[in-house]
Design a protein around this motif. Structure first.
Motif, PDB file in Angstrom:
ATOM      1  N   GLU A 153       0.827  -1.203   0.000  1.00 46.81           N
ATOM      2  CA  GLU A 153       0.000   0.000   0.000  1.00 46.81           C
ATOM      3  C   GLU A 153       0.864   1.257   0.000  1.00 46.81           C
ATOM      4  N   ARG A 154       1.978   1.207   0.714  1.00 46.18           N
ATOM      5  CA  ARG A 154       2.864   2.366   0.748  1.00 46.18           C
ATOM      6  C   ARG A 154       3.474   2.641  -0.632  1.00 46.18           C
ATOM      7  N   ASP A 155       3.801   1.574  -1.377  1.00 43.86           N
ATOM      8  CA  ASP A 155       4.464   1.740  -2.668  1.00 43.86           C
ATOM      9  C   ASP A 155       3.494   2.017  -3.815  1.00 43.86           C
ATOM     10  N   TYR A 156       2.257   1.458  -3.719  1.00 48.64           N
ATOM     11  CA  TYR A 156       1.372   1.514  -4.885  1.00 48.64           C
ATOM     12  C   TYR A 156      -0.007   2.110  -4.596  1.00 48.64           C
ATOM     13  N   GLY A 157      -0.259   2.530  -3.375  1.00 51.98           N
ATOM     14  CA  GLY A 157      -1.507   3.217  -3.098  1.00 51.98           C
ATOM     15  C   GLY A 157      -2.597   2.292  -2.594  1.00 51.98           C
ATOM     16  N   ARG A 158      -3.770   2.870  -2.371  1.00 48.34           N
ATOM     17  CA  ARG A 158      -4.882   2.136  -1.748  1.00 48.34           C
ATOM     18  C   ARG A 158      -5.794   1.473  -2.760  1.00 48.34           C
ATOM     19  N   ILE A 159      -5.686   1.856  -4.031  1.00 49.25           N
ATOM     20  CA  ILE A 159      -6.484   1.175  -5.056  1.00 49.25           C
ATOM     21  C   ILE A 159      -5.716  -0.078  -5.457  1.00 49.25           C
ATOM     22  N   HIS A 187       5.047 -11.685  -4.837  1.00 50.56           N
ATOM     23  CA  HIS A 187       5.688 -10.412  -5.143  1.00 50.56           C
ATOM     24  C   HIS A 187       7.208 -10.564  -5.152  1.00 50.56           C
ATOM     25  N   SER A 188       7.826 -10.275  -6.308  1.00 53.86           N
ATOM     26  CA  SER A 188       9.291 -10.290  -6.421  1.00 53.86           C
ATOM     27  C   SER A 188       9.764  -8.848  -6.563  1.00 53.86           C
ATOM     28  N   PRO A 189      10.134  -8.194  -5.447  1.00 55.02           N
ATOM     29  CA  PRO A 189      10.406  -6.755  -5.486  1.00 55.02           C
ATOM     30  C   PRO A 189      11.576  -6.367  -6.375  1.00 55.02           C
ATOM     31  N   GLU A 190      12.509  -7.297  -6.645  1.00 54.33           N
ATOM     32  CA  GLU A 190      13.680  -6.947  -7.426  1.00 54.33           C
ATOM     33  C   GLU A 190      13.527  -7.281  -8.916  1.00 54.33           C
ATOM     34  N   HIS A 191      12.389  -7.864  -9.283  1.00 53.96           N
ATOM     35  CA  HIS A 191      12.189  -8.202 -10.702  1.00 53.96           C
ATOM     36  C   HIS A 191      11.868  -6.921 -11.475  1.00 53.96           C
ATOM     37  N   PRO A 192      12.445  -6.735 -12.657  1.00 51.39           N
ATOM     38  CA  PRO A 192      12.234  -5.473 -13.391  1.00 51.39           C
ATOM     39  C   PRO A 192      10.789  -5.242 -13.815  1.00 51.39           C
ATOM     40  N   ASP A 193      10.009  -6.318 -13.986  1.00 46.99           N
ATOM     41  CA  ASP A 193       8.619  -6.149 -14.422  1.00 46.99           C
ATOM     42  C   ASP A 193       7.648  -5.896 -13.271  1.00 46.99           C
ATOM     43  N   THR A 194       8.137  -6.044 -12.051  1.00 47.67           N
ATOM     44  CA  THR A 194       7.237  -5.946 -10.905  1.00 47.67           C
ATOM     45  C   THR A 194       6.613  -4.563 -10.740  1.00 47.67           C
ATOM     46  N   PRO A 195       7.381  -3.470 -10.748  1.00 49.59           N
ATOM     47  CA  PRO A 195       6.760  -2.157 -10.518  1.00 49.59           C
ATOM     48  C   PRO A 195       5.650  -1.824 -11.503  1.00 49.59           C
ATOM     49  N   VAL A 216     -11.078 -13.730  -2.543  1.00 49.50           N
ATOM     50  CA  VAL A 216     -10.276 -13.390  -1.367  1.00 49.50           C
ATOM     51  C   VAL A 216      -8.829 -13.332  -1.839  1.00 49.50           C
ATOM     52  N   SER A 217      -8.128 -12.274  -1.523  1.00 52.28           N
ATOM     53  CA  SER A 217      -6.777 -12.064  -2.065  1.00 52.28           C
ATOM     54  C   SER A 217      -5.727 -12.263  -0.982  1.00 52.28           C
ATOM     55  N   TRP A 218      -4.669 -12.953  -1.361  1.00 55.70           N
ATOM     56  CA  TRP A 218      -3.512 -13.130  -0.467  1.00 55.70           C
ATOM     57  C   TRP A 218      -2.246 -12.849  -1.254  1.00 55.70           C
ATOM     58  N   GLY A 219      -1.353 -12.093  -0.671  1.00 58.36           N
ATOM     59  CA  GLY A 219      -0.080 -11.785  -1.318  1.00 58.36           C
ATOM     60  C   GLY A 219       1.072 -12.028  -0.371  1.00 58.36           C
ATOM     61  N   GLY A 220       2.221 -12.335  -0.939  1.00 58.69           N
ATOM     62  CA  GLY A 220       3.412 -12.563  -0.135  1.00 58.69           C
ATOM     63  C   GLY A 220       4.663 -12.251  -0.935  1.00 58.69           C
ATOM     64  N   SER A 221       5.636 -11.692  -0.266  1.00 59.87           N
ATOM     65  CA  SER A 221       6.916 -11.404  -0.917  1.00 59.87           C
ATOM     66  C   SER A 221       7.774 -12.647  -0.928  1.00 59.87           C
ATOM     67  N   VAL A 222       8.429 -12.905  -2.061  1.00 56.11           N
ATOM     68  CA  VAL A 222       9.298 -14.074  -2.154  1.00 56.11           C
ATOM     69  C   VAL A 222      10.547 -13.896  -1.314  1.00 56.11           C
ATOM     70  N   LYS A 223      10.778 -12.688  -0.795  1.00 50.92           N
ATOM     71  CA  LYS A 223      11.916 -12.465   0.095  1.00 50.92           C
ATOM     72  C   LYS A 223      11.558 -12.799   1.539  1.00 50.92           C
ATOM     73  N   ALA A 224      10.270 -13.012   1.804  1.00 50.26           N
ATOM     74  CA  ALA A 224       9.831 -13.439   3.131  1.00 50.26           C
ATOM     75  C   ALA A 224       9.717 -14.957   3.157  1.00 50.26           C
ATOM     76  N   SER A 225       9.635 -15.516   4.342  1.00 52.43           N
ATOM     77  CA  SER A 225       9.698 -16.971   4.496  1.00 52.43           C
ATOM     78  C   SER A 225       8.533 -17.676   3.803  1.00 52.43           C
ATOM     79  N   GLU A 226       7.289 -17.264   4.120  1.00 52.54           N
ATOM     80  CA  GLU A 226       6.150 -17.974   3.554  1.00 52.54           C
ATOM     81  C   GLU A 226       6.018 -17.719   2.056  1.00 52.54           C
ATOM     82  N   GLY A 227       6.288 -16.494   1.615  1.00 51.78           N
ATOM     83  CA  GLY A 227       6.229 -16.211   0.187  1.00 51.78           C
ATOM     84  C   GLY A 227       7.248 -17.029  -0.600  1.00 51.78           C
TER      85      GLY A 227
END
Length: 459
Positions: A153-159, A187-195, A216-227
């Motif tokens: 939400e901080r990086d891409y807003g509330r929509i 979510h792969s934050p370092e992938h060039p296509d991600t932003p 129902v939506s679930w997201g996880g960063s691949v840099k975190a354990s569960e993602g």
């Protein structure tokens, strides 16, 4: 992974290989590159899932019968994810490593009423022992989900899709209870296509509204354990990565769709609409079955309540009569019990008083006898005067070699005291002849040739 121990532990968790020496050899052969070592274990199948694989149907493939992940057939080729998971133990055996037979897969337990079971290690469900420790604890997975939602939400807003701030298994349970599909975004934050994908596709107002209404939506960063574990479990080969899953029967999940690589809002929306249309009959059927179960349960409860009310009405008068009779009997029994207790208490008190009186009298006699005859006056005889609290005085002579204990025995033998604990005290100077002085002779205690003591109660 920061160190050798972490890499070894994670490699064991992902592959299901319990022999640490064997895992060490495999990792060493790949220069301790964890991803390369894991990839080598599943490299026997060259087929990977396509960016838009077909939706799930009944689990008719016998090779995937015992896995926790249900996939649909993809043409004449088995699905890449399941095929690799099924062939993993055989690739290990064929390498001559002598592993104990084990199967790998996405072993995810979906237990009703249990909050957030963590992802089990990749393996066939029937081969996972009941004592296996979850890979991610409830608190950790929830914390990672909260961090991801906040960061997104901080990086891409509330929509955006309304990602739930809870672990994957909790999100899956939520979708099951709401009769919706689960939209998964890795979510792969370092992938060039991600932003660009996040800003233009996921945060597209039309797409976000559609996802929030129907999934129902679930997201996880691949840099975190569960993602990261989910990316390995789902064999995500390209990013951005999305998937649609749903809770299936027998504590399994069904993988309905994988979407890999960048997609426009229109393309992703079209895919999700198709998956939703194909899954609508299943969701509607589940909802209707649940509603029917609730109606049947409510009807049974109403019937049971009516029966209980009628039964209680028939039994009310009899119960009241019995209760009144039992009350009278209890009162009579209680009165009799109290009367007997009072009599017994009085008898016991009288008996104890008599026994105590007899014991005191006997003690006095014994102590008086132990004193012996009063010696005549002489240079080795001490004259002792004892004053009692009631003003009474007693005087007697003792040998100067007699002990302080002898004076206590003398006082006890007189029977002039009502208290049991007392001390003999002298004035000028004040001296208390307590337990530490009982063995002193009168001469040693400087009470010879004469002494004046008074009795002081210790209570």
């Amino acid at each position: 992974m920061g160190d050798v121990a972490d890499k070894l532990a994670y490699f064991q968790a992902i592959t299901g290989i319990e022999d640490p020496d064997l895992c060490t050899e495999i990792l060493s052969a790949h220069g301790w590159d964890l991803e390369q070592a894991i990839s080598s274990m599943t490299s026997t199948d060259n087929h990977r899932p396509t960016a838009a694989s077909g939706s799930a149907t009944a689990n008719t493939n016998p090779e995937t019968e015992d896995t926790g992940l249900v996939l649909a057939a993809n043409g004449n080729q088995p699905p890449g994810v399941v095929w690799k998971l099924v062939k993993l133990p055989f690739s290990i055996i064929s390498g001559g490593l002598g592993l104990i037979s084990g199967a790998v897969g996405l072993g995810i337990w979906v237990a009703s009423g249990v909050l957030s079971y963590s992802l089990s290690m990749i393996g066939l469900n029937n081969s996972v022992r009941s004592g296996t420790t979850p890979l991610v604890s409830v608190s950790q997975s929830t914390s990672e989900a909260v961090d991801f939602v906040s960061s997104f939400e901080r990086d891409y807003g509330r929509i955006r899709p309304n990602f739930v701030a809870e672990g994957f298994m909790d999100a899956l349970q939520r979708s099951r209870h709401e009769y919706k599909l689960l939209f998964v975004y890795l979510h792969s934050p370092e992938h060039p296509d991600t932003p660009a994908f996040c800003a233009r596709t996921l945060c597209n107002e039309t797409l976000a509204a559609f996802v929030n209404e129907n999934f129902v939506s679930w997201g996880g960063s691949v840099k975190a354990s569960e993602g990261f574990k989910m990316s390995n479990s789902l064999k995500a080969s390209r990013f951005p990565f999305c998937a649609v899953v749903m809770a299936a029967t027998n504590q399994r999940i069904a993988l309905l769709q994988q979407v890999e690589g960048p997609k426009s809002p229109e393309e992703l929306l079209s895919i999700l609409q198709r998956v939703l249309e194909e899954s609508a009959p299943v969701l509607v059927s589940s909802r209707l079955e649940a509603e029917e179960r609730r109606n049947n349960t409510r009807l049974r409860e109403e019937q049971d309540a009516a029966y209980r009310a009628a039964l209680e009405a028939d039994q009310a008068r009899e119960r009241q009569r019995k209760e009144e009779q039992e009350r009278l009997e209890r009162e009579a029994t209680e009165a009799e019990r109290k009367r007997k207790e009072e009599e017994e208490a009085q008898e016991r008190a009288a008996r104890e008083a008599a026994e105590k009186k007899a014991a005191i009298a006997k003690m006095r006699e014994e102590k008086a006898a132990s004193l012996g005859a009063e010696p005549a006056k002489g240079p080795d005889v001490t004259q002792v005067l004892v004053r009692f609290p009631n003003g009474e005085r007693k005087e007697r002579r003792f040998h100067s070699t007699a002990t302080i204990q002898t004076l206590y025995d003398y006082v006890d033998s007189l029977g002039c005291l009502e208290v049991e604990s007392y001390s003999l005290v002298s004035n000028f100077p004040r001296t208390v002849y307590g337990p530490d002085k009982l063995s002193l002779s009168l001469k040693e205690a400087k009470l010879h040739p004469q002494a004046s003591l008074f009795v002081e109660s210790n209570s």
